[in-house]
Design a protein around this motif. Structure first.
Motif, PDB file in Angstrom:
ATOM      1  N   ARG A   1      14.967   2.599  -3.721  1.00 51.64           N
ATOM      2  CA  ARG A   1      13.682   2.189  -3.668  1.00 51.64           C
ATOM      3  C   ARG A   1      12.892   2.848  -4.973  1.00 51.64           C
TER       4      ARG A   1
ATOM      5  N   GLY B   1       0.885  -1.069  -0.154  1.00 54.10           N
ATOM      6  CA  GLY B   1      -0.120   0.056   0.022  1.00 54.10           C
ATOM      7  C   GLY B   1       1.061   1.186   0.029  1.00 54.10           C
ATOM      8  N   THR B   2       1.342   1.743  -1.239  1.00 53.84           N
ATOM      9  CA  THR B   2       2.074   2.947  -1.535  1.00 53.84           C
ATOM     10  C   THR B   2       1.045   3.981  -1.038  1.00 53.84           C
TER      11      THR B   2
ATOM     12  N   TYR C   1      10.801   0.487  -7.354  1.00 51.76           N
ATOM     13  CA  TYR C   1       9.515   0.814  -7.924  1.00 51.76           C
ATOM     14  C   TYR C   1       9.315   1.150  -9.298  1.00 51.76           C
TER      15      TYR C   1
HETATM   16  C1  LIG Z   1       8.040  -0.028  -4.225  1.00 55.43           C
HETATM   17  C2  LIG Z   1       6.942  -0.587  -4.588  1.00 55.43           C
HETATM   18  C3  LIG Z   1       5.682  -0.070  -4.262  1.00 55.43           C
HETATM   19  C4  LIG Z   1       4.603  -0.935  -4.565  1.00 55.43           C
HETATM   20  N1  LIG Z   1       3.295  -0.110  -4.450  1.00 55.43           N
HETATM   21  C5  LIG Z   1       2.168  -1.030  -4.388  1.00 55.43           C
HETATM   22  C6  LIG Z   1       0.880  -0.579  -4.164  1.00 55.43           C
HETATM   23  O1  LIG Z   1       0.915   0.437  -4.018  1.00 55.43           O
HETATM   24  N2  LIG Z   1       0.064  -1.601  -4.493  1.00 55.43           N
HETATM   25  C7  LIG Z   1      -0.072  -2.589  -4.907  1.00 55.43           C
HETATM   26  O2  LIG Z   1      -1.008  -3.291  -5.173  1.00 55.43           O
HETATM   27  N3  LIG Z   1       1.148  -3.058  -5.096  1.00 55.43           N
HETATM   28  C8  LIG Z   1       2.462  -2.420  -5.204  1.00 55.43           C
HETATM   29  N4  LIG Z   1       3.409  -3.034  -5.365  1.00 55.43           N
HETATM   30  C9  LIG Z   1       3.693  -4.283  -5.748  1.00 55.43           C
HETATM   31  C10 LIG Z   1       3.943  -4.467  -6.925  1.00 55.43           C
HETATM   32  O3  LIG Z   1       2.687  -4.368  -7.740  1.00 55.43           O
HETATM   33  C11 LIG Z   1       4.442  -6.145  -7.329  1.00 55.43           C
HETATM   34  O4  LIG Z   1       6.035  -5.858  -6.708  1.00 55.43           O
HETATM   35  C12 LIG Z   1       4.432  -6.241  -8.821  1.00 55.43           C
HETATM   36  O5  LIG Z   1       3.187  -6.708  -9.290  1.00 55.43           O
HETATM   37  C13 LIG Z   1       5.362  -7.497  -8.951  1.00 55.43           C
HETATM   38  O6  LIG Z   1       4.774  -8.663  -8.254  1.00 55.43           O
HETATM   39  P1  LIG Z   1       5.746  -9.330  -7.104  1.00 55.43           P
HETATM   40  O7  LIG Z   1       6.423  -8.546  -6.222  1.00 55.43           O
HETATM   41  O8  LIG Z   1       4.909 -10.423  -6.324  1.00 55.43           O
HETATM   42  O9  LIG Z   1       7.044 -10.113  -7.921  1.00 55.43           O
HETATM   43  P2  LIG Z   1       6.775 -11.319  -8.549  1.00 55.43           P
HETATM   44  O10 LIG Z   1       5.766 -11.524  -9.607  1.00 55.43           O
HETATM   45  O11 LIG Z   1       6.907 -12.634  -7.671  1.00 55.43           O
HETATM   46  O12 LIG Z   1       8.128 -11.338  -9.478  1.00 55.43           O
HETATM   47  C14 LIG Z   1       9.485 -11.238  -8.981  1.00 55.43           C
HETATM   48  C15 LIG Z   1      10.458 -12.041  -9.623  1.00 55.43           C
HETATM   49  O13 LIG Z   1      10.179 -13.506  -9.627  1.00 55.43           O
HETATM   50  C16 LIG Z   1      10.349 -14.222 -11.094  1.00 55.43           C
HETATM   51  N5  LIG Z   1       8.925 -14.703 -11.310  1.00 55.43           N
HETATM   52  C17 LIG Z   1       7.924 -14.936 -10.298  1.00 55.43           C
HETATM   53  N6  LIG Z   1       6.934 -15.439 -10.961  1.00 55.43           N
HETATM   54  C18 LIG Z   1       7.548 -15.714 -12.111  1.00 55.43           C
HETATM   55  C19 LIG Z   1       6.794 -16.403 -13.372  1.00 55.43           C
HETATM   56  N7  LIG Z   1       5.360 -16.923 -13.215  1.00 55.43           N
HETATM   57  N8  LIG Z   1       7.359 -16.387 -14.267  1.00 55.43           N
HETATM   58  C20 LIG Z   1       8.575 -16.090 -14.693  1.00 55.43           C
HETATM   59  N9  LIG Z   1       9.178 -15.299 -13.559  1.00 55.43           N
HETATM   60  C21 LIG Z   1       8.606 -15.253 -12.165  1.00 55.43           C
HETATM   61  C22 LIG Z   1      10.736 -12.957 -11.954  1.00 55.43           C
HETATM   62  O14 LIG Z   1      12.082 -13.067 -11.860  1.00 55.43           O
HETATM   63  C23 LIG Z   1      10.135 -11.813 -11.403  1.00 55.43           C
HETATM   64  O15 LIG Z   1      10.982 -10.529 -11.687  1.00 55.43           O
HETATM   65  C24 LIG Z   1       4.731  -2.257  -5.142  1.00 55.43           C
HETATM   66  C25 LIG Z   1       5.933  -3.003  -5.192  1.00 55.43           C
HETATM   67  C26 LIG Z   1       7.212  -2.006  -4.930  1.00 55.43           C
HETATM   68  C27 LIG Z   1       8.386  -2.686  -5.568  1.00 55.43           C
END
Ligand SMILES: Cc1cc2nc3c(=O)[nH]c(=O)nc-3n(C[C@H](O)[C@H](O)[C@H](O)COP(=O)(O)OP(=O)(O)OC[C@H]3O[C@@H](n4cnc5c(N)ncnc54)[C@H](O)[C@@H]3O)c2cc1C
Length: 492
Positions: A442, A190-191, A446
């Protein structure tokens, strides 16, 4: 004076008893706390900016049935011209934070604008939920609400489906009665949640049939009973002074895990209910996803220009601007900033009319997303490359200037081709805050992830590209000759 939300009104609205935790303690009032107050005031400054008489027309519009003007973020463009007018307002807001507040109020306003344009999609799934959404949109618009969202599940075991994760990890419906549903579990990240009025909770990641407990979307006030905000480390709290950390001391919008500890959601705040397909459709079958990420590209256009400006000033500070290999790098940065602007103009100019509404070109938007999530870390790398040790050879803090002995050494050693020692230190500290501090780092994370990991954004691009046109060109070439004709030609 025109009636419009002010900064003071926003700050007052945040004194609502929300449950925010930081460093093991409950934060009493986010508007006063050392870890958040400057960021909160930066958010409030956005409202104070739009209420200024000279900015009212640029920044606000009057929704139907309302006697207040509100941010243009809530405006639903009917034409290309209205879209551009709205974009100029969003760029003016982004310029106030150099593009460093990713989840300013116009982000969620844009998401909801796009979803509201596709209200028929909600209706296809449920008339009641569609009505709840339309009513909520009306309320949020007229109140000029600052919303954040949590639409992503916490990372745990990515090789398992969401429904197979440990109990209480992913927010799910655990109960319901005549007044609404009860949800328990977490969402990330939740940014801006510490400074938003409400949180929009939904599922962007695909769900499978059988995962209906997870398949809901709703909006909740940040002070809803049981809603807990677990803040990440505050960079603002560690920012010594504006002089040392001009960005992290003021624009640390914060990110937080949101835990729903048996939070009640009334039916009129519930927009998707136990419907796996509706979770997907609310973003992808409506222009919601296109609009929220179009806003992100608008903001990025400002941030990239700011970073190009930083790069140029760094080279001026150390006297390298006119070295051919350095000006070549600056030229590349300028081209990259130009590309971000061109993609933005492209998605607007080749937008489509969907019924009453004008929508940015979806594939151009996804192209921009894929390219810019790759571009951002490269831009940061180029700036580091241009700077060398200047970003580090800096006084430990502004306090060094207060010690006459040290001030004299600073005067002798912080030499520059274009800046006096005080200005050079001031500038290079700002540059380091932008690209190298924990706050700056960060921001790289982001920009690489806010819209999904690369396999996700490339997937959107893959699905929305006009492959028929592309493969049609290939087929057209192949159909212009054939084996038999060629053999005949060779025989003659
Ligand atoms: C600073 C920051 C602010 C954010 N703010 C918000 C916000 O306000 N609201 C919100 O809802 N979200 C927010 N997010 C979340 C953001 O939307 C997610 O980080 C993003 O969608 C990626 O999902 P994840 O972090 O689960 O990474 P993952 O989907 O797990 O991916 C991480 C890495 O794992 C690998 N991977 C994982 N699954 C697979 C697959 N199926 N196939 C291939 N490779 C894979 C890849 O190397 C990938 O780069 C924020 C994230 C950050 C970093």
């Amino acid at each position: 004076m025109t009636d419009c939300k002010t900064g003071a009104e926003h700050i007052k609205s945040l004194k609502d008893g929300r449950t925010v935790y930081l460093d093991g303690k409950l934060v009493g009032d986010v508007t006063e706390h050392d870890a958040f107050r400057h960021a909160v005031h930066s958010a409030a400054a956005l409202y104070d900016f739009q209420v200024r008489p000279e900015n009212l027309e640029l920044m606000t519009f009057q929704p139907n049935g309302s006697n207040r003007r509100v941010s243009r973020g809530w405006q639903m463009p009917r034409s290309y011209d209205e879209m551009v007018k709205r974009r100029k307002a969003l760029q003016a807001w982004a310029a106030l934070t150099c593009g460093y507040m990713g989840r300013s109020p116009d982000h969620l306003a844009s998401a909801l604008v796009g979803q509201r344009m596709g209200i028929d999609i909600f209706r296809k799934h449920s008339e009641e939920r569609a009505k709840a959404f339309a009513d909520y949109f009306d309320y949020a618009t007229k109140s000029d609400l600052f919303l954040t969202y949590v639409i992503i599940n916490p990372q745990a075991q990515r090789s398992k489906a969401w429904g197979e994760q440990d109990e209480d990890l992913v927010a799910r419906i655990v109960d319901e009665d005549t007044t609404g549903i009860t949800i328990r579990g977490a969402k990330m990240l939740g940014t801006s949640s510490i400074m938003a009025n409400e949180v929009f909770v939904a599922n962007l990641q695909p769900l499978r049939p059988g995962e209906e407990d997870l398949a809901f979307s709703c909006a909740l006030p940040m002070n809803a009973k049981g809603l807990r905000v677990l803040s990440r480390k505050s960079y603002e709290a560690h920012a010594v002074s504006i002089f040392d950390n001009p960005l992290s001391s003021r624009f640390d919008e914060n990110d937080a895990l949101i835990y729903f500890d048996d939070v009640k959601v009334p039916w009129d705040r519930l927009f998707v209910y136990r419907d796996v397909d509706a979770c997907r459709a609310q973003f992808h079958d409506t222009p919601g996803h296109a609009y929220q990420n179009y806003q992100a590209q608008i903001r990025l256009s400002v941030k990239i220009a700011f970073l190009a400006g930083l790069a140029r000033r760094i080279t001026e500070a150390i006297g390298t601007t006119n070295i051919p290999s350095v000006s070549e790098k600056l030229g590349m940065l300028a081209a990259q900033a130009g590309m971000v602007n061109s993609m933005l103009s492209g998605m607007e100019a080749s937008g489509t009319q969907i019924g009453e509404w004008y929508v940015p070109n979806k594939h151009f938007m996804y192209s921009a997303q894929v390219i810019t999530q790759d571009l951002y870390p490269r831009v940061i790398d180029t700036i580091r490359d241009l700077a060398g040790g200047a970003l580090i050879m800096l006084p430990s803090s502004v306090a060094d200037f207060g010690n006459p002995e040290l001030a004299a050494i600073i005067e002798k050693t912080q030499r520059s081709a274009s800046m006096d020692p005080e200005h050079k230190v001031k500038f290079l500290k700002a540059a380091w805050d932008a690209i190298g501090s924990e706050f700056g780092s960060r921001h790289t994370q982001y920009e690489m992830f806010y819209a999904g990991a690369r396999f996700v954004t490339c997937g959107h691009s893959f699905r929305t590209y006009d492959w028929n046109n592309a493969t049609g060109l290939v087929e057209k070439l192949l159909s212009s000759y054939d084996l038999q004709s060629e053999l005949k030609r060779l025989q003659h």
